[in-house]
Design a protein around this motif. Structure first.
Motif, PDB file in Angstrom:
ATOM      1  N   ILE A 451       0.833  -1.201   0.000  1.00  0.00           N
ATOM      2  CA  ILE A 451       0.000   0.000   0.000  1.00  0.00           C
ATOM      3  C   ILE A 451       0.871   1.256   0.000  1.00  0.00           C
ATOM      4  N   THR A 452       1.987   1.205   0.729  1.00  0.00           N
ATOM      5  CA  THR A 452       2.875   2.354   0.819  1.00  0.00           C
ATOM      6  C   THR A 452       4.307   1.942   0.519  1.00  0.00           C
ATOM      7  N   VAL A 453       5.147   2.954   0.321  1.00  0.00           N
ATOM      8  CA  VAL A 453       6.576   2.764   0.109  1.00  0.00           C
ATOM      9  C   VAL A 453       7.307   3.690   1.073  1.00  0.00           C
ATOM     10  N   THR A 454       8.357   3.173   1.717  1.00  0.00           N
ATOM     11  CA  THR A 454       9.170   4.008   2.603  1.00  0.00           C
ATOM     12  C   THR A 454      10.346   4.550   1.799  1.00  0.00           C
ATOM     13  N   LYS A 455      10.429   5.882   1.717  1.00  0.00           N
ATOM     14  CA  LYS A 455      11.454   6.514   0.895  1.00  0.00           C
ATOM     15  C   LYS A 455      11.877   7.818   1.557  1.00  0.00           C
ATOM     16  N   ASP A 456      13.200   8.010   1.700  1.00  0.00           N
ATOM     17  CA  ASP A 456      13.749   9.225   2.291  1.00  0.00           C
ATOM     18  C   ASP A 456      13.110   9.518   3.648  1.00  0.00           C
ATOM     19  N   ASP A 457      13.014   8.470   4.477  1.00  0.00           N
ATOM     20  CA  ASP A 457      12.460   8.589   5.833  1.00  0.00           C
ATOM     21  C   ASP A 457      11.036   9.129   5.830  1.00  0.00           C
ATOM     22  N   ALA A 458      10.288   8.732   4.822  1.00  0.00           N
ATOM     23  CA  ALA A 458       8.880   9.139   4.742  1.00  0.00           C
ATOM     24  C   ALA A 458       8.050   7.972   4.219  1.00  0.00           C
ATOM     25  N   ILE A 459       6.830   7.877   4.703  1.00  0.00           N
ATOM     26  CA  ILE A 459       5.872   6.903   4.180  1.00  0.00           C
ATOM     27  C   ILE A 459       5.166   7.565   3.005  1.00  0.00           C
ATOM     28  N   THR A 460       5.299   6.966   1.831  1.00  0.00           N
ATOM     29  CA  THR A 460       4.744   7.574   0.628  1.00  0.00           C
ATOM     30  C   THR A 460       3.832   6.586  -0.088  1.00  0.00           C
ATOM     31  N   SER A 461       2.957   7.149  -0.897  1.00  0.00           N
ATOM     32  CA  SER A 461       2.102   6.315  -1.739  1.00  0.00           C
ATOM     33  C   SER A 461       1.672   7.149  -2.937  1.00  0.00           C
ATOM     34  N   SER A 462       1.581   6.520  -4.089  1.00  0.00           N
ATOM     35  CA  SER A 462       1.147   7.233  -5.294  1.00  0.00           C
ATOM     36  C   SER A 462       0.282   6.327  -6.145  1.00  0.00           C
ATOM     37  N   LEU A 463      -0.763   6.903  -6.695  1.00  0.00           N
ATOM     38  CA  LEU A 463      -1.686   6.168  -7.550  1.00  0.00           C
ATOM     39  C   LEU A 463      -2.011   7.032  -8.752  1.00  0.00           C
ATOM     40  N   HIS A 464      -1.871   6.437  -9.933  1.00  0.00           N
ATOM     41  CA  HIS A 464      -2.247   7.119 -11.167  1.00  0.00           C
ATOM     42  C   HIS A 464      -3.077   6.155 -12.004  1.00  0.00           C
ATOM     43  N   TYR A 465      -4.267   6.630 -12.434  1.00  0.00           N
ATOM     44  CA  TYR A 465      -5.109   5.819 -13.311  1.00  0.00           C
ATOM     45  C   TYR A 465      -5.526   6.657 -14.505  1.00  0.00           C
ATOM     46  N   ALA A 466      -5.333   6.109 -15.688  1.00  0.00           N
ATOM     47  CA  ALA A 466      -5.790   6.730 -16.927  1.00  0.00           C
ATOM     48  C   ALA A 466      -5.756   5.670 -18.011  1.00  0.00           C
ATOM     49  N   ASP A 467      -6.655   5.791 -18.966  1.00  0.00           N
ATOM     50  CA  ASP A 467      -6.690   4.875 -20.115  1.00  0.00           C
ATOM     51  C   ASP A 467      -6.742   3.421 -19.666  1.00  0.00           C
ATOM     52  N   ASN A 468      -7.520   3.158 -18.611  1.00  0.00           N
ATOM     53  CA  ASN A 468      -7.752   1.796 -18.115  1.00  0.00           C
ATOM     54  C   ASN A 468      -6.490   1.119 -17.594  1.00  0.00           C
ATOM     55  N   GLN A 469      -5.492   1.903 -17.260  1.00  0.00           N
ATOM     56  CA  GLN A 469      -4.244   1.351 -16.735  1.00  0.00           C
ATOM     57  C   GLN A 469      -3.927   2.009 -15.393  1.00  0.00           C
ATOM     58  N   VAL A 470      -3.505   1.188 -14.421  1.00  0.00           N
ATOM     59  CA  VAL A 470      -3.196   1.672 -13.078  1.00  0.00           C
ATOM     60  C   VAL A 470      -1.696   1.606 -12.849  1.00  0.00           C
ATOM     61  N   GLU A 471      -1.145   2.687 -12.318  1.00  0.00           N
ATOM     62  CA  GLU A 471       0.233   2.680 -11.843  1.00  0.00           C
ATOM     63  C   GLU A 471       0.190   2.993 -10.342  1.00  0.00           C
ATOM     64  N   PHE A 472       0.509   1.992  -9.526  1.00  0.00           N
ATOM     65  CA  PHE A 472       0.380   2.103  -8.088  1.00  0.00           C
ATOM     66  C   PHE A 472       1.742   1.899  -7.438  1.00  0.00           C
ATOM     67  N   ASN A 473       2.267   2.978  -6.864  1.00  0.00           N
ATOM     68  CA  ASN A 473       3.592   2.947  -6.238  1.00  0.00           C
ATOM     69  C   ASN A 473       4.664   2.422  -7.189  1.00  0.00           C
ATOM     70  N   GLY A 474       4.591   2.886  -8.452  1.00  0.00           N
ATOM     71  CA  GLY A 474       5.593   2.513  -9.436  1.00  0.00           C
ATOM     72  C   GLY A 474       5.321   1.215 -10.159  1.00  0.00           C
ATOM     73  N   ARG A 475       4.323   0.433  -9.701  1.00  0.00           N
ATOM     74  CA  ARG A 475       3.994  -0.843 -10.350  1.00  0.00           C
ATOM     75  C   ARG A 475       2.812  -0.641 -11.292  1.00  0.00           C
ATOM     76  N   LYS A 476       2.943  -1.105 -12.533  1.00  0.00           N
ATOM     77  CA  LYS A 476       1.840  -1.042 -13.480  1.00  0.00           C
ATOM     78  C   LYS A 476       1.028  -2.330 -13.384  1.00  0.00           C
ATOM     79  N   ILE A 477      -0.241  -2.183 -13.053  1.00  0.00           N
ATOM     80  CA  ILE A 477      -1.116  -3.345 -12.911  1.00  0.00           C
ATOM     81  C   ILE A 477      -2.432  -3.052 -13.619  1.00  0.00           C
ATOM     82  N   SER A 478      -3.182  -4.103 -13.872  1.00  0.00           N
ATOM     83  CA  SER A 478      -4.462  -3.922 -14.544  1.00  0.00           C
ATOM     84  C   SER A 478      -5.490  -3.352 -13.579  1.00  0.00           C
ATOM     85  N   LEU A 479      -6.523  -2.749 -14.119  1.00  0.00           N
ATOM     86  CA  LEU A 479      -7.598  -2.203 -13.297  1.00  0.00           C
ATOM     87  C   LEU A 479      -8.279  -3.314 -12.505  1.00  0.00           C
ATOM     88  N   ALA A 480      -8.486  -4.466 -13.146  1.00  0.00           N
ATOM     89  CA  ALA A 480      -9.149  -5.580 -12.467  1.00  0.00           C
ATOM     90  C   ALA A 480      -8.338  -6.046 -11.263  1.00  0.00           C
TER      91      ALA A 480
END
Length: 516
Positions: A451-480
């Protein structure tokens, strides 16, 4: 002598005109007071259909230069468990009207601005208001323009009540209130310098609330979709809450600002919140900022949903025992789902930028943006054998971006300040070490569940969805794959999911008939 006679003649003529005009104004008041009260009750019924109030007038006495009567707010006779006024109770305003075009009450103040009337209002001492006043708690001075618009200064007297374990103190205030003749626009402003409330619970513990420097500014108008569009702010210099058995909490410099506007098809708005300091006893928990905005929300659909929400809320407030909270939430959820296709017609978007919390060790931030699209215009296809939820997202969500950054030192500091107070430097160091371990455990759990990534002494998380494609914490996965953990969750009674209608309560409750 001739000039003197001419001057006297002019004065007499002006006096005659003034007297005639004042008499005519009074006559118009007498003829239209029924219409004005009826229009007020109509607007009240449309805006608050279950208020339980109606406005009437009585004891009208007209004169050449002034008139007197009473405006009475009383129960309308409808049955309810939550009416604020008991049967036969009423709130009475005694009104003294100085007739225009040059009202005497304004002339005494050297105000020569022509007006239809000037009204002095004073709250009468009735059974409903006797606890508020030995002297009139409420009074108002109102100027009535020739088009029916009003400009009022409302004065509330200071109060100091101490009775049966309850204390109440109020500094008094003057409130400026402007109303359009059709009640479709208004402006209000005022400040309260001091407010105190102290109550005693059944165990003898005291809870105290103290407000300092409360301010209100609001400019409201009803737009083309019959929705109230308000630009305004609420400011609070400080608020201190002292619970019976825990440390006092204090807020300093709390501000809420809002704006709303519309075009021919859609409405838009924004709300911002800020808090300079949150203190737990003498421990600084930090400061907060929050900004939320939306635009391109379909006006007609929003208007219809607002009517549905108002009807549901009124039914719930009318008789809370007839609709339990779970039932209300279910009905509201169903109404939102039914309205969603229409609400999305304008391709709306929503933004949080940012939600932040800052303390002595750093600042955590959450930013999010959601761009939606009209499903009816979407060409996205749901792959065979995929879930309904995936189909809805493909058709309705154009883009979603969420980023979180929470410094671990900041989180640990928050835990230390919110926890128990250390009695020594050694104990304080132990509390810091314990808080740091808790944050490390939180970061580890987040990483383990991806769910999160620890980076530079911080708990981080990022989610990007567009064109039916999900990029979650740097990993590209399907919407399903991304939504799989959130759907088709079985319940104790089977795979009914969240859409199941709530079960009947143990005690029978009347439920409003379903729309057909």
């Amino acid at each position: 002598m001739k000039k003197s006679l001419v001057a006297v003649g002019v004065i007499v003529a002006l006096g005659a005109v003034w007297t005639g005009a004042s008499w005519y104004t009074g006559k118009q008041l007498a003829q239209n007071i029924d219409t004005v009260t009826a229009e007020f009750n109509k607007q009240l019924q449309e805006t608050y259909p279950n208020s339980g109030f109606k406005l009437v007038y009585r004891d009208y006495q007209g004169g050449v230069f002034s008139s007197t009567f009473s405006l009475v707010l009383q129960p309308d006779g409808s049955a309810s468990e939550t009416r604020p006024l008991a049967p036969k109770n009423e709130i009475v305003l005694n009104e003294t009207v100085s007739h225009g075009p040059l009202p005497l009450a304004l002339l005494k103040k050297m105000n020569l601005r022509p007006s239809m009337a000037h009204i002095h209002s004073e709250l009468a001492n009735t059974e409903a208001t006797k606890a508020l006043q030995n002297q009139p708690f409420f009074s108002a001075e109102t100027r009535v323009a020739f088009n029916g618009d009003t400009a009022s200064v409302i004065s509330l007297r200071p109060l100091d009540i101490d009775s049966e374990g309850t204390k109440f103190a109020f500094s008094g205030t003057d409130i400026a209130l402007d109303l359009a003749h059709d009640l479709r626009s208004s402006r209000i402003s005022g400040t309260v310098s001091h407010f105190l409330s102290e109550t005693t619970n059944y165990e003898g513990g005291k809870e105290t609330i103290v407000l300092e420097g409360l301010g209100l500014e609001a400019n409201n108008h009803r737009g083309k979709f019959n929705l109230d569009l308000c630009d305004g702010s609420v400011t609070l210099k400080s608020m201190k809450v002292t619970p019976p058995t825990s440390d006092p909490v204090m807020l300093n410099n709390f501000v809420i600002k809002s704006t709303m506007n519309e075009d021919d098809k859609n409405i838009a708005g924004a709300i911002t919140l800020s808090l300079d300091t949150l203190l737990l006893k003498d421990r600084d928990l930090g400061r907060m900022k929050f900004t939320f905005s939306f635009n391109q929300l379909d006006g007609e659909a929003t208007q219809q949903f607002a009517k549905t929400y108002k009807t549901l809320s009124a039914s719930f407030l009318e008789s809370p025992s007839a609709m339990d909270p779970l039932r209300f939430q279910y009905e509201l959820g169903q109404s939102l789902r039914n309205a969603l296709p229409s609400l999305l017609k304008g391709n709306p978007n929503f933004t949080i930028a940012p939600l932040s919390w800052k303390n002595a060790k750093g600042e955590s931030t959450l930013n999010a943006s959601l761009n939606l699209s009209n499903p009816a215009q979407s060409t996205a296809l749901t792959p065979p054998a995929q879930s309904d939820e995936e189909g809805v997202i493909r058709r309705a969500v154009k883009q979603l971006d969420v980023t979180l950054n929470a410094p671990m030192a900041m989180l640990a500091e928050g835990i230390v300040q919110a926890g128990r107070q250390a009695q020594s430097d050694q104990e304080h160091q132990q509390l810091i070490a314990s808080a740091q371990e808790q944050v490390k455990m939180l970061a580890g759990v987040g990483e383990m569940n991806q769910i999160t990534v620890t980076k530079d002494d911080a708990i981080t998380s990022s989610l990007h969805y567009a064109d039916n494609q999900v990029e979650f914490n740097g990993r590209k996965i399907s919407l399903a794959e991304f939504i799989a953990p959130f759907i088709d969750i079985p319940t104790d009674e089977g795979d009914e999911g969240d859409d199941a209608e709530p079960e009947a309560q143990d005690s029978p409750a009347a439920v409003p008939p379903q729309a057909k």
